[in-house]
Design a protein around this motif. Structure first.
Motif, PDB file in Angstrom:
ATOM      1  N   GLY A 105       5.006  11.536  11.694  1.00  0.00           N
ATOM      2  CA  GLY A 105       4.751  10.878  12.966  1.00  0.00           C
ATOM      3  C   GLY A 105       3.449  11.307  13.607  1.00  0.00           C
ATOM      4  N   ALA A 106       3.029  10.544  14.601  1.00  0.00           N
ATOM      5  CA  ALA A 106       1.739  10.746  15.258  1.00  0.00           C
ATOM      6  C   ALA A 106       1.636  12.137  15.881  1.00  0.00           C
ATOM      7  CB  ALA A 106       1.533   9.681  16.327  1.00  0.00           C
ATOM      8  N   GLY A 107       0.433  12.706  15.812  1.00  0.00           N
ATOM      9  CA  GLY A 107       0.143  13.959  16.484  1.00  0.00           C
ATOM     10  C   GLY A 107       0.771  15.186  15.868  1.00  0.00           C
ATOM     11  N   SER A 108       1.224  15.098  14.639  1.00  0.00           N
ATOM     12  CA  SER A 108       1.840  16.262  13.988  1.00  0.00           C
ATOM     13  C   SER A 108       0.770  17.136  13.331  1.00  0.00           C
ATOM     14  CB  SER A 108       2.867  15.808  12.939  1.00  0.00           C
ATOM     15  OG  SER A 108       3.963  15.166  13.559  1.00  0.00           O
ATOM     16  N   CYS A 111       0.866  -1.184   0.000  1.00  0.00           N
ATOM     17  CA  CYS A 111       0.000   0.000   0.000  1.00  0.00           C
ATOM     18  C   CYS A 111       0.900   1.231   0.000  1.00  0.00           C
ATOM     19  CB  CYS A 111      -0.919   0.002   1.218  1.00  0.00           C
ATOM     20  SG  CYS A 111      -1.970   1.464   1.332  1.00  0.00           S
ATOM     21  N   LYS A 112       0.832   2.027  -1.045  1.00  0.00           N
ATOM     22  CA  LYS A 112       1.757   3.143  -1.215  1.00  0.00           C
ATOM     23  C   LYS A 112       1.325   4.387  -0.448  1.00  0.00           C
ATOM     24  CE  LYS A 112       4.618   1.061  -4.040  1.00  0.00           C
ATOM     25  NZ  LYS A 112       6.001   0.762  -3.646  1.00  0.00           N
ATOM     26  N   ILE A 113       0.083   4.445  -0.046  1.00  0.00           N
ATOM     27  CA  ILE A 113      -0.370   5.577   0.771  1.00  0.00           C
ATOM     28  C   ILE A 113      -0.974   4.998   2.045  1.00  0.00           C
ATOM     29  CG2 ILE A 113      -1.900   7.562   0.939  1.00  0.00           C
ATOM     30  CD1 ILE A 113      -1.736   7.926  -2.032  1.00  0.00           C
ATOM     31  N   LYS A 114      -0.258   5.163   3.156  1.00  0.00           N
ATOM     32  CA  LYS A 114      -0.720   4.639   4.439  1.00  0.00           C
ATOM     33  C   LYS A 114      -1.094   5.820   5.333  1.00  0.00           C
ATOM     34  CE  LYS A 114       2.491   0.736   4.065  1.00  0.00           C
ATOM     35  NZ  LYS A 114       3.637   0.039   4.697  1.00  0.00           N
ATOM     36  N   VAL A 115      -2.366   6.030   5.495  1.00  0.00           N
ATOM     37  CA  VAL A 115      -2.861   7.146   6.296  1.00  0.00           C
ATOM     38  C   VAL A 115      -3.783   6.588   7.374  1.00  0.00           C
ATOM     39  CG1 VAL A 115      -4.155   9.315   6.274  1.00  0.00           C
ATOM     40  CG2 VAL A 115      -2.734   8.698   4.302  1.00  0.00           C
ATOM     41  N   HIS A 116      -3.437   6.868   8.622  1.00  0.00           N
ATOM     42  CA  HIS A 116      -4.258   6.380   9.735  1.00  0.00           C
ATOM     43  C   HIS A 116      -5.665   6.970   9.656  1.00  0.00           C
ATOM     44  CE1 HIS A 116      -5.554   5.668  13.917  1.00  0.00           C
ATOM     45  NE2 HIS A 116      -4.664   4.686  13.900  1.00  0.00           N
ATOM     46  N   ASP A 117      -6.651   6.182  10.085  1.00  0.00           N
ATOM     47  CA  ASP A 117      -8.047   6.608   9.999  1.00  0.00           C
ATOM     48  C   ASP A 117      -8.334   7.894  10.760  1.00  0.00           C
ATOM     49  OD1 ASP A 117      -8.595   4.416   8.441  1.00  0.00           O
ATOM     50  OD2 ASP A 117      -9.398   3.188  10.089  1.00  0.00           O
ATOM     51  N   SER A 118      -7.533   8.195  11.769  1.00  0.00           N
ATOM     52  CA  SER A 118      -7.785   9.373  12.593  1.00  0.00           C
ATOM     53  C   SER A 118      -7.228  10.663  11.989  1.00  0.00           C
ATOM     54  CB  SER A 118      -7.193   9.178  13.989  1.00  0.00           C
ATOM     55  OG  SER A 118      -5.774   9.025  13.913  1.00  0.00           O
ATOM     56  N   VAL A 119      -6.470  10.570  10.901  1.00  0.00           N
ATOM     57  CA  VAL A 119      -5.844  11.744  10.293  1.00  0.00           C
ATOM     58  C   VAL A 119      -6.909  12.639   9.650  1.00  0.00           C
ATOM     59  CG1 VAL A 119      -4.294  12.524   8.446  1.00  0.00           C
ATOM     60  CG2 VAL A 119      -3.639  10.598   9.909  1.00  0.00           C
ATOM     61  N   ARG A 120      -6.756  13.953   9.843  1.00  0.00           N
ATOM     62  CA  ARG A 120      -7.657  14.931   9.208  1.00  0.00           C
ATOM     63  C   ARG A 120      -6.863  15.741   8.184  1.00  0.00           C
ATOM     64  NH1 ARG A 120      -9.962  18.618  13.416  1.00  0.00           N
ATOM     65  NH2 ARG A 120      -8.132  18.050  14.662  1.00  0.00           N
ATOM     66  N   MET A 121      -7.406  15.828   6.970  1.00  0.00           N
ATOM     67  CA  MET A 121      -6.730  16.574   5.908  1.00  0.00           C
ATOM     68  C   MET A 121      -7.706  17.502   5.201  1.00  0.00           C
ATOM     69  SD  MET A 121      -4.035  13.944   4.102  1.00  0.00           S
ATOM     70  CE  MET A 121      -5.210  12.641   3.734  1.00  0.00           C
ATOM     71  N   GLU A 122      -7.212  18.701   4.882  1.00  0.00           N
ATOM     72  CA  GLU A 122      -7.997  19.661   4.113  1.00  0.00           C
ATOM     73  C   GLU A 122      -7.112  20.231   2.992  1.00  0.00           C
ATOM     74  OE1 GLU A 122      -9.675  22.750   6.509  1.00  0.00           O
ATOM     75  OE2 GLU A 122     -10.237  21.386   8.137  1.00  0.00           O
ATOM     76  N   ARG A 123      -7.627  20.150   1.778  1.00  0.00           N
ATOM     77  CA  ARG A 123      -6.959  20.743   0.611  1.00  0.00           C
ATOM     78  C   ARG A 123      -5.493  20.301   0.510  1.00  0.00           C
ATOM     79  NH1 ARG A 123      -9.755  24.470   3.289  1.00  0.00           N
ATOM     80  NH2 ARG A 123      -7.846  25.340   4.210  1.00  0.00           N
ATOM     81  N   CYS A 124      -5.267  19.012   0.640  1.00  0.00           N
ATOM     82  CA  CYS A 124      -3.906  18.471   0.588  1.00  0.00           C
ATOM     83  C   CYS A 124      -3.710  17.604  -0.651  1.00  0.00           C
ATOM     84  CB  CYS A 124      -3.613  17.637   1.833  1.00  0.00           C
ATOM     85  SG  CYS A 124      -3.488  18.604   3.348  1.00  0.00           S
ATOM     86  N   THR A 125      -2.492  17.601  -1.139  1.00  0.00           N
ATOM     87  CA  THR A 125      -2.085  16.702  -2.220  1.00  0.00           C
ATOM     88  C   THR A 125      -1.101  15.689  -1.641  1.00  0.00           C
ATOM     89  OG1 THR A 125      -2.337  18.430  -3.889  1.00  0.00           O
ATOM     90  CG2 THR A 125      -0.975  16.521  -4.474  1.00  0.00           C
ATOM     91  N   ILE A 126      -1.412  14.409  -1.804  1.00  0.00           N
ATOM     92  CA  ILE A 126      -0.554  13.344  -1.303  1.00  0.00           C
ATOM     93  C   ILE A 126       0.062  12.626  -2.496  1.00  0.00           C
ATOM     94  CG2 ILE A 126      -0.429  11.256   0.094  1.00  0.00           C
ATOM     95  CD1 ILE A 126      -1.173  13.768   1.670  1.00  0.00           C
ATOM     96  N   VAL A 127       1.404  12.607  -2.540  1.00  0.00           N
ATOM     97  CA  VAL A 127       2.132  11.961  -3.634  1.00  0.00           C
ATOM     98  C   VAL A 127       2.765  10.690  -3.083  1.00  0.00           C
ATOM     99  CG1 VAL A 127       3.885  12.244  -5.403  1.00  0.00           C
ATOM    100  CG2 VAL A 127       2.599  14.250  -4.597  1.00  0.00           C
ATOM    101  N   GLU A 128       2.308   9.547  -3.538  1.00  0.00           N
ATOM    102  CA  GLU A 128       2.802   8.280  -2.985  1.00  0.00           C
ATOM    103  C   GLU A 128       4.264   8.047  -3.329  1.00  0.00           C
ATOM    104  OE1 GLU A 128       1.620   5.039  -6.406  1.00  0.00           O
ATOM    105  OE2 GLU A 128       0.170   5.379  -4.796  1.00  0.00           O
ATOM    106  N   PRO A 129       4.965   7.263  -2.480  1.00  0.00           N
ATOM    107  CA  PRO A 129       4.492   6.617  -1.259  1.00  0.00           C
ATOM    108  C   PRO A 129       4.695   7.511  -0.032  1.00  0.00           C
ATOM    109  CG  PRO A 129       6.677   5.803  -1.798  1.00  0.00           C
ATOM    110  CD  PRO A 129       6.314   6.776  -2.876  1.00  0.00           C
ATOM    111  N   VAL A 130       3.760   7.420   0.909  1.00  0.00           N
ATOM    112  CA  VAL A 130       3.854   8.163   2.166  1.00  0.00           C
ATOM    113  C   VAL A 130       3.276   7.320   3.293  1.00  0.00           C
ATOM    114  CG1 VAL A 130       3.649  10.424   1.034  1.00  0.00           C
ATOM    115  CG2 VAL A 130       1.601   9.287   1.913  1.00  0.00           C
ATOM    116  N   SER A 131       3.621   7.697   4.527  1.00  0.00           N
ATOM    117  CA  SER A 131       3.033   7.100   5.719  1.00  0.00           C
ATOM    118  C   SER A 131       2.700   8.226   6.684  1.00  0.00           C
ATOM    119  CB  SER A 131       4.011   6.113   6.373  1.00  0.00           C
ATOM    120  OG  SER A 131       3.511   5.641   7.615  1.00  0.00           O
ATOM    121  N   ILE A 132       1.434   8.329   7.074  1.00  0.00           N
ATOM    122  CA  ILE A 132       0.994   9.387   7.983  1.00  0.00           C
ATOM    123  C   ILE A 132       0.334   8.717   9.183  1.00  0.00           C
ATOM    124  CG2 ILE A 132      -0.373  11.479   8.251  1.00  0.00           C
ATOM    125  CD1 ILE A 132      -0.254  11.811   5.192  1.00  0.00           C
ATOM    126  N   ASP A 133       0.898   8.930  10.373  1.00  0.00           N
ATOM    127  CA  ASP A 133       0.463   8.219  11.570  1.00  0.00           C
ATOM    128  C   ASP A 133      -0.754   8.910  12.201  1.00  0.00           C
ATOM    129  OD1 ASP A 133       0.495   6.210  13.444  1.00  0.00           O
ATOM    130  OD2 ASP A 133       2.551   6.570  14.117  1.00  0.00           O
TER     131      ASP A 133
END
Length: 338
Positions: free
Chosen positions: A287-290, A248-270
């Motif tokens: 990392g978590a809580g950023s 999975c090239k884009i790993k984003v935790h379910d609790s993450v909140r994003m607005e008007r963002c562009t995600i370019v794989e691969p990434v990991s967001i805790d």
């Protein structure tokens, strides 16, 4: 397949090193707790052992690391293993760290991993060698570009005839990369060797002793991902390679909140991150809580609890320490380039 009633090997992970080349990130945390794609190196080592059904694991630590490592890993319940902590009070090399675990291993064959190495290759062949192959040691080797920085194996007629630690004039580019399997005979070797010129008891010297005493030493060469995560450059490289290797090239935790963002794989967001107006990736771990707002970042590692806002230029190839605050300009104290 593991037969019912079969006694499994034990695993041993060495974690007592200081990680001085990774300062300031290891000033207040053990090196083996640094994350790669938001997973601590030690957890990745545990996962390698559990892949083989190994559920009894000794972890060699310095007493000063116990609070951090035990606090994160406990007795291993969360990972389905039983962890025993073993102490190396003075950093005298890998063979000395191994010696501290002799009583724990109780004469049984075992797998040994260095806790700061990232290894992708399966270890089943090493395990089979010491369980059923009639050998006393089995090593994982890989070709490297800088053999002066590793323990190097000399091969003749498909067998290891010599090992040398960090040689000035390497006889090959096949390095011992931190994955081993041994029988109890290794402790006879450990008790016979003397400190090297570096003042350490080298595991390569112990294996060389086995060879000279005509014990069987096997090896397996891998071309899969293996990195000694000992510098900031290698930490960033490990992060890139592990992100690339993920299914999975884009790993984003379910609790993450994003607005008007562009995600370019691969990434990991805790977990528990908040991102607004950002371009993240490729090759970024957050990392978590950023909390990130109005930034562009690629090929970088952001540790837990970082706040970044309103940077007018892209960030590339940096590691940002825990709970750093970066607003408008980059501050050397808070952003550590390799």
């Amino acid at each position: 397949m593991i037969e019912r009633g079969e006694k499994l090997l034990k695993g041993l992970i060495l974690c007592a090193g200081k990680g001085s080349r990774l300062y300031p990130f290891t000033n207040n945390r053990p090196k083996t707790l640094i994350p790669v794609t938001n997973t601590p190196l030690l957890q990745l080592s545990i996962m390698k052992l559990t892949e083989l059904g190994i559920d009894r694991i000794g972890i060699v630590i310095h007493p000063s690391q116990e609070t951090d490592i035990r606090g994160q890993f406990g007795e291993g319940e969360a990972f389905g293993v039983a962890i025993t902590y073993i102490y190396q009070h003075t950093p005298k090399g890998i063979a000395n760290a191994l010696k501290q675990a002799e009583d724990y291993l109780a004469g049984e064959p075992f797998l040994l991993l260095l806790g700061d190495n990232l290894i992708s290759a399966p270890l089943s062949a090493l395990k089979n060698d010491v369980e059923h192959g009639g050998v006393q040691a089995s090593l994982l080797l890989a070709e490297v570009e800088d053999p002066q920085d590793y323990g190097i194996a000399e091969i003749q007629d498909s067998r290891i005839v010599g090992l040398e630690e960090k040689p000035k004039h390497p006889k090959s580019n096949l390095a011992v990369i931190g994955g081993y399997a041994f029988t109890k005979e290794i402790f006879g070797a450990v008790n016979e060797i003397t400190p090297s010129k570096r003042g350490e008891y080298e595991i390569t010297d112990a294996i060389q002793w086995l060879i000279e005493q005509r014990h069987a030493v096997a090896y397996h060469v891998t071309d899969q991902l293996n990195i000694d995560v000992g510098t900031k450059e290698r930490w960033l490289l490990a992060n890139r390679k592990l992100l690339d290797a993920g299914t999975c090239k884009i790993k984003v935790h379910d609790s993450v909140r994003m607005e008007r963002c562009t995600i370019v794989e691969p990434v990991s967001i805790d977990k528990d991150c908040v991102l607004k107006d950002c371009r993240i990736g490729p090759y970024v771990s957050v990392g978590a809580g950023s909390r990130l707002e109005n930034i562009q970042i690629e090929n970088s590692i952001i540790l837990n609890g970082v706040h970044m806002k309103d940077l007018s230029f892209p960030i590339n190839n940096v590691i940002i320490g825990e709970h750093s605050v970066v607003a408008g300009v980059l501050i050397d104290k808070e952003v550590n380039k390799p």
